[in-house]
Every structure is written in C-alpha cells, then in structure tokens.
Design an enzyme around this catalytic site. Structure first.
Site, PDB file in Angstrom:
ATOM      1  CB  SER A 172      -0.979   0.068   1.139  1.00 57.88           C
ATOM      2  OG  SER A 172      -0.331  -0.053   2.524  1.00 57.88           O
ATOM      3  CG  HIS A 200      -3.931  -1.134  -2.203  1.00 52.19           C
ATOM      4  ND1 HIS A 200      -4.446  -0.045  -2.224  1.00 52.19           N
ATOM      5  CD2 HIS A 200      -3.695  -1.569  -0.721  1.00 52.19           C
ATOM      6  CE1 HIS A 200      -4.432   0.506  -0.912  1.00 52.19           C
ATOM      7  NE2 HIS A 200      -3.977  -0.394   0.012  1.00 52.19           N
ATOM      8  CE  LYS A 230      -7.239  -0.230   0.462  1.00 51.18           C
ATOM      9  NZ  LYS A 230      -8.191  -0.499   1.613  1.00 51.18           N
TER      10      LYS A 230
END
Length: 384
Positions: A172, A200, A230
């Site tokens: 991240s 992610h 996300k």
C-alpha cells in the site's frame, strides 16, 4: 499524583513527541472541490451514479442497517448474493463478508493461528496483518521485502507443524506487487498455507480485474482477502477460499461473530460495482493509461519515482519536513496527496503517496505535475 493528572501528563508527553517529530496527523474534510490524488477510488466507482442508485435502492429494500450480526439476524439475501458473486469473481468456492479490511485480517489470523502456529510475514505488510498475527499469539517472523530466499531460509528453520505465509498483494505504501508464484511455490514446498491480502490489486490487476492472484487457485493461494472500499468504491471486505476454510472462519473469527453485519445498502452498491468492473473493462484501461502517462511525464521531469506500475505512485522525499512542505504547497493549489511519514514507513523513507484513478484526466495529471515542478523550483531557489 492523582490518577487523572498522571494520565494527562502521559497524553501530553506523547502529543509533544509526535509534534516535535513532525508526525502529527490531521483529518482533512474532503469537499471534492479540488483534485484528489490521495484516495483509493481507483476506478472512480464511488462517484458512479449507478453505484449510488444501487445503494439508495438497497436501503429502501432492506433498511439502512442490518440490525444484528450475521449469525443472529443480520445476514440478508443481499449479503448472500454478494458473497456468491465475490466467490465466482475470485475463483473460490465461497466468500465471507467482513465490515472492514482491518477486521477481516484480524479475524482470519486470530481464527487460524495460535501459539503453536508459525507465521511468516513480508516486512512491509499492512498494519492489520501484523496486528492480526499479534492477536493470534502465534510465533511471528518477518522476511525481507519480496525476498523469496529469506522466506525460504526462515521456513527451512521452522519446526512448527502449522506454518502460514502472509503477504500483501500490492503493497500500500510502495505500490509494488508480491511475487505470488514464488510465494506459492515456497509455501507448498514447506507445507505452509499462503494468505494474500489483495486489497489494492482487486479491480485493478488481472483478468476481469480479479487481482494479482488471478490464475492461482485455492490449492496455491488457500486464503484470499480483499477489500471493497478501494477499486469497488464502497466499504467492507471479504475472505475467499474453500468451504472448510470459510466455515472455520465463520465459527471462530471474533471480529466476524461479534459485530453488526455490513449495511445492506453497502452490499447492494458493491454488487453493482462488481458487475461494472466485470462488464466494463474500459475503466481499468483508462486507469492504466493514466498510470503510464503520469510515469512518462514524471520521469521526464526527474521526479523521484519508484518502480511501481500500479495506481500507487510514491515520490520518495526522504525526510518529514520536505514531505510536509511539498504536500502543503500542493494543497494550496487545490491538489490533495498523501504525506506519508514514519511510523507508517521506515525512518528516512517519507514520501508523497500519489494515487491515480480512472476519473482523472490528462489535464488533471498535468496540473499535478505542474504543482510538483513548482515544488522542485522552490527548493532550487531556496536550498536548505
């Protein structure tokens, strides 16, 4: 000294130390009036009218909240539908919803590990993975970042019956991607299970946006965690795997058992976002165009890029004062970026964490690059 005074002194001392280190964090109210290069809405789906409409309809049909935990009366038909869709998307037998990614990682590791378990984690894993290992009471070792040889060395020395290798999929703060093939191979050689947190990567990488574990089945990556806040633009998280794994986590993960279920409106909007990701690859294509464009222009300007090819594009500025100065100068121009400092990253590795989205235009990125150039010019004119 009265107890209350002792506590006040303790808080004041911690506050002063963090201020002096220039590591004090501030909450910013995002009014959406400027350019956001700090968030994780990689595909722009948080602002998609279809996703917003699905959330409104979900609230009308199922209520604003679930009203109870999943194992009492809070598990609704929309939760079931979303879990089924997530399982199909990731190629797993089943999936299980959690309220947040942090709770998912805490719950999975606490449910699977105990003091007889050995956990091996990448040194740059997310805090939730480190905290989950600590909560489990397992013996935990951290291997050098993306260093398969170091992991091999640690596993070969372990006499534990149950071994668990844990890694982020996309890291991240650095934006680089774990070598899933190497992790899976080494884990199988040492009879260890592999857990990947692909927070992610899902929606961004792989076939149909199915993440950096696309092509790796439950035999090679038995435990897959993903977040919904996300690339999918909503909130919550899930763990996916075979039926035995999911049933075990359902029965033993305290952060699943003892909390109210995800609001059904969020489940409805996530289901809509997931369908958009799978049927409209143009969002992902536009995102990767933006990544290439930013990197080409930033390299030409001599900005301190890393090797990341994901939406996370850190600019390594080394120290906290410089990082804060650049972030503040950009903020004055209406451009928000993440100013990342220790303890989130190691000492001497402070950075601007720039994140790109499919919603950004080339003009937006040019504005960011112009702002970064202004930071460079100001430093050149006023050297420290």
């Amino acid at each position: 000294m009265p107890v209350s005074e002792a506590w006040q002194e303790r808080l004041a001392s911690a506050r002063e130390q963090r201020f002096n280190e220039q590591r004090w964090r501030h909450r910013l109210v995002n009014t959406h009036s400027g350019l956001d290069f700090a968030g994780n809405d990689y595909l722009g789906l948080a602002q998609d009218p279809r996703v917003q409409a699905a959330q409104e309809e979900g609230a009308r049909c199922f209520g604003a909240g679930a009203g109870a935990s999943h194992l009492v009366s809070g598990h609704l038909a929309i939760h079931d539908a979303l879990e089924d869709a997530l399982a199909r998307w990731t190629g797993r037998e089943r999936a299980l919803l959690f309220s947040t990614g942090y709770m998912a990682n805490l719950g999975v590791l606490q449910a699977l590990a105990d003091p007889r378990t050995a956990i091996f984690q990448d040194r740059l894993n997310h805090a939730s993975l480190l905290d989950g290992a600590a909560l489990s009471g397992a013996r935990s070792r951290r291997f050098h970042h993306r260093d398969s040889a170091d992991l091999e060395r640690l596993l070969s020395r372990s006499a534990a019956t149950h071994k668990l290798v844990v890694s982020d999929g996309v890291f991240s703060m650095d934006g680089d991607v774990a070598d899933i093939a190497a992790l899976a191979h080494i884990s199988q050689q040492h009879n260890a299970w592999l857990m990947i947190d692909d927070a992610h990567g899902l929606g961004v990488l792989g076939d149909n946006g199915s993440g950096c574990v696309a092509g790796f089945d439950s035999q090679r990556v038995p435990i897959l965690v993903g977040t919904l806040g996300k690339a999918l633009g909503t909130a919550g998280a899930f763990v996916a795997g075979d039926a035995a794994l999911i049933e075990h986590i359902t029965q033993f993960a305290r952060s699943y058992i003892y909390t109210t279920a995800q609001p059904p409106s969020i489940a409805a909007s996530t289901l809509e976002a997931l369908m958009i990701v799978q049927r409209e690859p143009e969002h992902r294509q536009r995102l990767h165009h933006n990544i290439r464009y930013f990197r080409q222009q930033a390299q030409a300007l001599g900005l301190p890029l890393t090797e990341s090819l994901t939406p996370i594009q850190p600019l390594l500025l080394s120290n906290e004062p410089r990082t804060l100065a650049w972030a503040n100068q950009l903020a004055e121009q209406g451009i928000q970026v993440g100013a990342i400092r220790p303890p989130t990253v190691p000492k001497g590795a402070a950075r601007l964490r720039i994140t790109l989205s499919a919603r950004h235009t080339c003009h937006d990125i040019d504005r960011l690059l112009e702002g970064l150039c202004a930071c460079l010019r100001e430093e050149a004119a006023c050297p420290a």
